[in-house]
Each structure stands twice: as structure tokens, then as C-alpha cells.
Write an enzyme that holds these catalytic residues in place. Structure first.
Site, PDB file in Angstrom:
ATOM      1  N   GLY A  32       0.868  -1.183   0.000  1.00 30.04           N
ATOM      2  CA  GLY A  32       0.000   0.000   0.000  1.00 30.04           C
ATOM      3  C   GLY A  32       0.897   1.223   0.000  1.00 30.04           C
ATOM      4  O   GLY A  32       1.827   1.322   0.808  1.00 30.04           O
ATOM      5  N   GLU A  34       0.743   4.409   0.876  1.00 34.30           N
ATOM      6  CA  GLU A  34       0.940   5.266   2.055  1.00 34.30           C
ATOM      7  C   GLU A  34       1.591   4.479   3.183  1.00 34.30           C
ATOM      8  O   GLU A  34       2.367   5.040   3.971  1.00 34.30           O
ATOM      9  CB  GLU A  34      -0.389   5.866   2.506  1.00 34.30           C
ATOM     10  CG  GLU A  34      -1.099   6.697   1.440  1.00 34.30           C
ATOM     11  CD  GLU A  34      -2.001   5.861   0.518  1.00 34.30           C
ATOM     12  OE1 GLU A  34      -1.962   4.606   0.591  1.00 34.30           O
ATOM     13  OE2 GLU A  34      -2.742   6.464  -0.271  1.00 34.30           O
ATOM     14  N   ARG A 168      -3.605   5.442 -10.437  1.00 36.80           N
ATOM     15  CA  ARG A 168      -3.938   4.036 -10.674  1.00 36.80           C
ATOM     16  C   ARG A 168      -5.034   3.993 -11.732  1.00 36.80           C
ATOM     17  O   ARG A 168      -6.223   4.141 -11.420  1.00 36.80           O
ATOM     18  CB  ARG A 168      -4.424   3.364  -9.379  1.00 36.80           C
ATOM     19  CG  ARG A 168      -3.380   3.271  -8.298  1.00 36.80           C
ATOM     20  CD  ARG A 168      -2.348   2.183  -8.597  1.00 36.80           C
ATOM     21  NE  ARG A 168      -1.398   2.044  -7.513  1.00 36.80           N
ATOM     22  CZ  ARG A 168      -0.232   2.689  -7.443  1.00 36.80           C
ATOM     23  NH1 ARG A 168       0.118   3.519  -8.395  1.00 36.80           N
ATOM     24  NH2 ARG A 168       0.592   2.491  -6.435  1.00 36.80           N
ATOM     25  N   GLY A 227      12.176   7.737 -12.689  1.00 35.52           N
ATOM     26  CA  GLY A 227      12.655   6.365 -12.746  1.00 35.52           C
ATOM     27  C   GLY A 227      14.173   6.297 -12.717  1.00 35.52           C
ATOM     28  O   GLY A 227      14.832   6.990 -11.934  1.00 35.52           O
ATOM     29  N   ALA A 228      14.748   5.497 -13.605  1.00 45.35           N
ATOM     30  CA  ALA A 228      16.202   5.305 -13.627  1.00 45.35           C
ATOM     31  C   ALA A 228      16.957   6.560 -14.049  1.00 45.35           C
ATOM     32  O   ALA A 228      18.189   6.590 -13.991  1.00 45.35           O
ATOM     33  CB  ALA A 228      16.541   4.146 -14.556  1.00 45.35           C
ATOM     34  N   GLY A 230      16.438   9.404 -12.446  1.00 50.47           N
ATOM     35  CA  GLY A 230      16.561  10.254 -11.264  1.00 50.47           C
ATOM     36  C   GLY A 230      15.316  11.057 -10.963  1.00 50.47           C
ATOM     37  O   GLY A 230      14.198  10.599 -11.209  1.00 50.47           O
ATOM     38  N   ALA A 255       9.568   1.969  -5.649  1.00 49.60           N
ATOM     39  CA  ALA A 255      10.615   2.998  -5.688  1.00 49.60           C
ATOM     40  C   ALA A 255      10.026   4.380  -5.431  1.00 49.60           C
ATOM     41  O   ALA A 255      10.627   5.207  -4.737  1.00 49.60           O
ATOM     42  CB  ALA A 255      11.329   2.969  -7.033  1.00 49.60           C
ATOM     43  N   GLY A 256       8.850   4.634  -5.991  1.00 53.72           N
ATOM     44  CA  GLY A 256       8.237   5.950  -5.834  1.00 53.72           C
ATOM     45  C   GLY A 256       7.912   6.245  -4.373  1.00 53.72           C
ATOM     46  O   GLY A 256       8.164   7.352  -3.876  1.00 53.72           O
ATOM     47  N   ASP A 257       7.361   5.263  -3.669  1.00 57.20           N
ATOM     48  CA  ASP A 257       7.020   5.468  -2.258  1.00 57.20           C
ATOM     49  C   ASP A 257       8.296   5.639  -1.428  1.00 57.20           C
ATOM     50  O   ASP A 257       8.351   6.470  -0.528  1.00 57.20           O
ATOM     51  CB  ASP A 257       6.223   4.267  -1.726  1.00 57.20           C
ATOM     52  CG  ASP A 257       4.963   4.025  -2.538  1.00 57.20           C
ATOM     53  OD1 ASP A 257       4.403   4.999  -3.074  1.00 57.20           O
ATOM     54  OD2 ASP A 257       4.555   2.853  -2.656  1.00 57.20           O
TER      55      ASP A 257
HETATM   56  P1  ATP Z   1       6.624   2.905  -8.596  1.00 58.55           P
HETATM   57  O1  ATP Z   1       5.221   3.286  -9.017  1.00 58.55           O
HETATM   58  O2  ATP Z   1       7.133   1.658  -9.208  1.00 58.55           O
HETATM   59  O3  ATP Z   1       6.845   2.944  -7.114  1.00 58.55           O
HETATM   60  P2  ATP Z   1       7.306   5.556  -9.539  1.00 58.55           P
HETATM   61  O4  ATP Z   1       6.990   5.691 -10.991  1.00 58.55           O
HETATM   62  O5  ATP Z   1       6.396   6.172  -8.562  1.00 58.55           O
HETATM   63  O6  ATP Z   1       7.583   4.028  -9.185  1.00 58.55           O
HETATM   64  P3  ATP Z   1      10.059   6.018 -10.102  1.00 58.55           P
HETATM   65  O7  ATP Z   1      10.298   7.290 -10.828  1.00 58.55           O
HETATM   66  O8  ATP Z   1      10.113   4.754 -10.877  1.00 58.55           O
HETATM   67  O9  ATP Z   1       8.736   6.156  -9.248  1.00 58.55           O
HETATM   68  O10 ATP Z   1      11.154   5.877  -8.946  1.00 58.55           O
HETATM   69  C1  ATP Z   1      11.278   6.842  -7.915  1.00 58.55           C
HETATM   70  C2  ATP Z   1      12.730   7.169  -7.726  1.00 58.55           C
HETATM   71  O11 ATP Z   1      13.459   5.981  -7.413  1.00 58.55           O
HETATM   72  C3  ATP Z   1      13.385   7.752  -8.986  1.00 58.55           C
HETATM   73  O12 ATP Z   1      13.181   9.159  -9.034  1.00 58.55           O
HETATM   74  C4  ATP Z   1      14.831   7.350  -8.760  1.00 58.55           C
HETATM   75  O13 ATP Z   1      15.487   8.277  -7.924  1.00 58.55           O
HETATM   76  C5  ATP Z   1      14.720   6.007  -8.030  1.00 58.55           C
HETATM   77  N1  ATP Z   1      14.817   4.930  -9.034  1.00 58.55           N
HETATM   78  C6  ATP Z   1      13.846   4.419  -9.807  1.00 58.55           C
HETATM   79  N2  ATP Z   1      14.333   3.472 -10.647  1.00 58.55           N
HETATM   80  C7  ATP Z   1      15.641   3.380 -10.379  1.00 58.55           C
HETATM   81  C8  ATP Z   1      16.717   2.579 -10.899  1.00 58.55           C
HETATM   82  N3  ATP Z   1      16.522   1.670 -11.863  1.00 58.55           N
HETATM   83  N4  ATP Z   1      17.952   2.743 -10.368  1.00 58.55           N
HETATM   84  C9  ATP Z   1      18.180   3.625  -9.374  1.00 58.55           C
HETATM   85  N5  ATP Z   1      17.210   4.411  -8.839  1.00 58.55           N
HETATM   86  C10 ATP Z   1      15.969   4.301  -9.332  1.00 58.55           C
END
Ligand code: ATP
Length: 315
Positions: A32, A34, A168, A227-228, A230, A255-257
Site C-alpha cells: 500500500g 501510504e 492508478r 525512474g532510472a 533520477g 521505488a516511488g514510495d
Molecule cells: P513505482 O510506481 O514503481 O513505485 P514511480 O513511478 O512512482 O515508481 P520512479 O520514478 O520509478 O517512481 O522511482 C522513484 C525514484 O526511485 C526515482 O526518481 C529514482 O530516484 C529512483 N529509481 C527508480 N528506478 C531506479 C533505478 N533503476 N535505479 C536507481 N534508482 C531508481
């Protein structure tokens, strides 16, 4: 006292060992958006309170126990007669995960403005930050009203409001999402969105116009996750970008959370924008480099671990 209040649907999660249609094993955990942020902040030493509802079942016990074990305050986590929601992850291959939600008529969807009022009433002094995401208003009218109530209470108490757009697409239409998220975004101090989600926070235009529109509406910082590649932050004074930390990606979900937990930790610590971003990029990288949405998130003393050379043994 909690520095941060957050609310939403914390679910049980099943992580299959292989293709689900073949049967086999699965790992049971908690998920989840949050809840992930709450755990990430608690690991970094911040006081966090989670408002929500779980079912009167063993999965609900797991959610409650996990949050409590991670140091998240659960006084505002209600037990509802409806069952705890479940999300199923199937890592189909490295880098491709199927996510299947079983949350219709779940306890998390019964969240209401009353729950939020109880959560705020639990604490004599207001939180410093309220964190909400775009997942919760998409769960139904009750959760949407809960988010509105939380934003209203936070603003009247002088707390900063952080909105992670976290769209979502399977939960609501794009037009409803845009209308709701745009209205929420202009009430927030910190808006976090991926590049793809940013258009849901405004009437149109490219990234620069959308960010400018949010700042003009009173948002103090707009954070874009890439994402990757930054992440970036734009305030009325500066625009900063940081590349991602180089890690071997084993599980990008969450990663986003994780990023938001690190970024908000920087906000709570009073760090300048560059250091807030650096902490978010670091916690995001931890999530990507470890299995699970939150299991691999760092404690404060582990934040420097990504600086260690490959093959290091920490004794
Ligand atoms: P999710 O919905 O899968 O949680 P998101 O789309 O909300 O992801 P992302 O932008 O994918 O968020 O990831 C958040 C942060 O995590 C990015 O801004 C980056 O700093 C880090 N990150 C994501 N992917 C990678 C990666 N492959 N390697 C290193 N850091 C990453």
C-alpha cells in the site's frame, strides 16, 4: 507525537515465487503506497501515524502487526467488518511484474472523513506533514472525502500537505482522476508526480507549464520522479535535477514510495532542496535494489550504504 500523518489502504500482499497459473509458493507481506511511505519514514526515525481500516481477519492482523513493528503509530487503524484487501505480485521476469488487486468491498475502502477526524483528534498537537496519494480518492466516495477532510484539517492546523499523484488507471477514469487530482494538487505544499502523471495535476501544457501552474497556485515545490533517470525538484527559487543512484535493479516496484519517504524525511529535517532530493534518490535506489516494496528501505544509519564499494562486508 507524530510528525507525519498519512492515510490510505494498507493491504496484505502475496508475492508469487513464479508464474501464478502454475501454482507454487508465495510470500505473504504488506503493501500500500501510504503504508510504504509510513514505514520508510519510521525507519529513518520519524514519528508517523497511519489512518486506515483493515478487516477482522488474519491478513488484517498482519498489516497491523507489521506497521506497529516498524514503529508506525496505528491508533487510527480501525478494524472493519469487511475483509482486508489483497494485492498479488507476479514477477513475470526481471523488470516485468504483474500486479493484481483484490480490493473491491475491502476494509480499506470504508475509510471515511470520520476516521481522519479521529486520527487528528488522537494527537494534542498537529502533525508537521500530512501525506496523501492519488490512490485513496480513487477507492470511492468515502476515501475521497477522507482525503479532503485530511487536507482541510492539515491546512487549518498549519501542517504541510504532500500529495503523491500515484495514478492508478484501473481504479478510475482519466478525466475523473484529472479533476480530483488537480483540485487536490493546488491545496498541497509539495506535489510529487512521475513525468507521465504530471498532466493529471493541471489543465494542460508541457511539463514546464504544468509546474509553473502549480507554483502559481501556491504549491511550494513540485517534485518529478523520473525512474532510472533520477528526479527533479522545482521551487519558486530553483530547479534542481539529480540522476538516480547506480544500483542493480532487482524489484523496481515501490521505488516511488521509497523516494517520497526519503524526500519527506529531508523536509522534516529542514534540509535544503538539493539534500532533500539526494535523500529521496537514495531511498528510491534502496527500494529498487532490494526485493519487496518496503522491506529493504534503509534506517538512518544505513543511508550511506550505497557509497560502499561492491562486495563490501559491513561488520
Ligand atoms: P513505482 O510506481 O514503481 O513505485 P514511480 O513511478 O512512482 O515508481 P520512479 O520514478 O520509478 O517512481 O522511482 C522513484 C525514484 O526511485 C526515482 O526518481 C529514482 O530516484 C529512483 N529509481 C527508480 N528506478 C531506479 C533505478 N533503476 N535505479 C536507481 N534508482 C531508481
Amino acid at each position: 507525537m507524530s510528525e507525519v500523518v498519512t492515510l490510505g489502504e494498507a493491504m496484505a500482499c502475496l508475492r508469487a515465487d513464479g508464474p501464478i497459473n502454475l501454482g507454487g509458493g508465495a510470500h505473504i507481506s504488506v503493501a500500500g503506497a501510504e503504508a510504504n511511505v509510513a514505514i520508510g519514514l519510521a525507519r529513518l526515525g520519524h514519528g508517523v501515524s497511519f489512518a486506515g481500516a483493515v478487516g477482522p481477519d488474519r491478513l488484517g492482523d498482519l498489516v497491523r502487526r507489521t506497521l506497529r513493528a516498524e514503529g508506525v503509530a496505528v491508533g487510527a487503524l480501525r478494524t472493519d467488518p469487511a475483509p482486508t484487501g489483497i494485492v498479488v505480485f507476479e514477477q513475470r521476469m526481471t523488470g516485468v511484474t504483474r500486479v493484481d488487486y483484490h480490493r473491491r468491498a475491502s476494509a480499506g475502502g470504508t475509510l471515511s472523513a470520520g476516521d481522519v477526524e479521529s486520527a487528528f483528534a488522537l494527537h494534542p498537537s498537529p502533525p508537521r506533514v500530512l501525506h496523501v496519494t492519488g490512490v485513496t480518492p480513487a477507492l470511492g466516495p468515502g476515501p475521497a472525502q477522507a482525503v479532503q477532510a485530511a487536507v482541510r484539517l492539515a491546512r487549518s492546523a498549519g501542517a504541510r500537505v504532500c500529495l503523491d499523484v500515484n495514478h492508478r488507471a484501473r481504479l478510475w477514469s482519466e478525466s475523473t482522476a484529472r479533476r480530483t487530482l488537480t483540485a487536490l494538487a493546488v491545496q498541497a505544499d509539495i506535489v510529487v508526480a512521475s513525468e507521465e502523471e504530471l498532466p493529471l495535476t493541471g489543465a494542460g501544457g508541457g511539463e514546464a507549464e504544468l509546474v509553473a501552474g502549480l507554483l502559481a497556485a501556491g504549491v511550494s515545490e513540485v517534485v518529478v520522479k523520473r525512474g532510472a533517470a533520477g528526479a527533479s525538484v522545482v521551487t519558486t527559487r530553483e530547479t534542481l535535477h539529480l540522476p538516480a543512484r547506480p544500483v542493480t535493479a532487482v524489484d523496481p516496484i515501490g521505488a516511488g514510495d521509497a523516494f517520497v519517504a526519503g524526500y519527506l524525511s529531508g523536509v522534516l529535517d529542514g534540509l535544503p532542496a538539493a539534500a532533500r532530493l539526494a535523500r529521496g534518490v537514495t531511498t528510491g535506489a534502496f527500494a529498487v535494489a532490494c526485493h519487496g516494496d518496503w522491506e529493504g528501505l534503509p534506517t538512518r544509519s544505513e543511508l550511506d550504504m550505497l557509497d560502499l564499494p561492491d562486495g563490501s562486508a559491513v561488520r
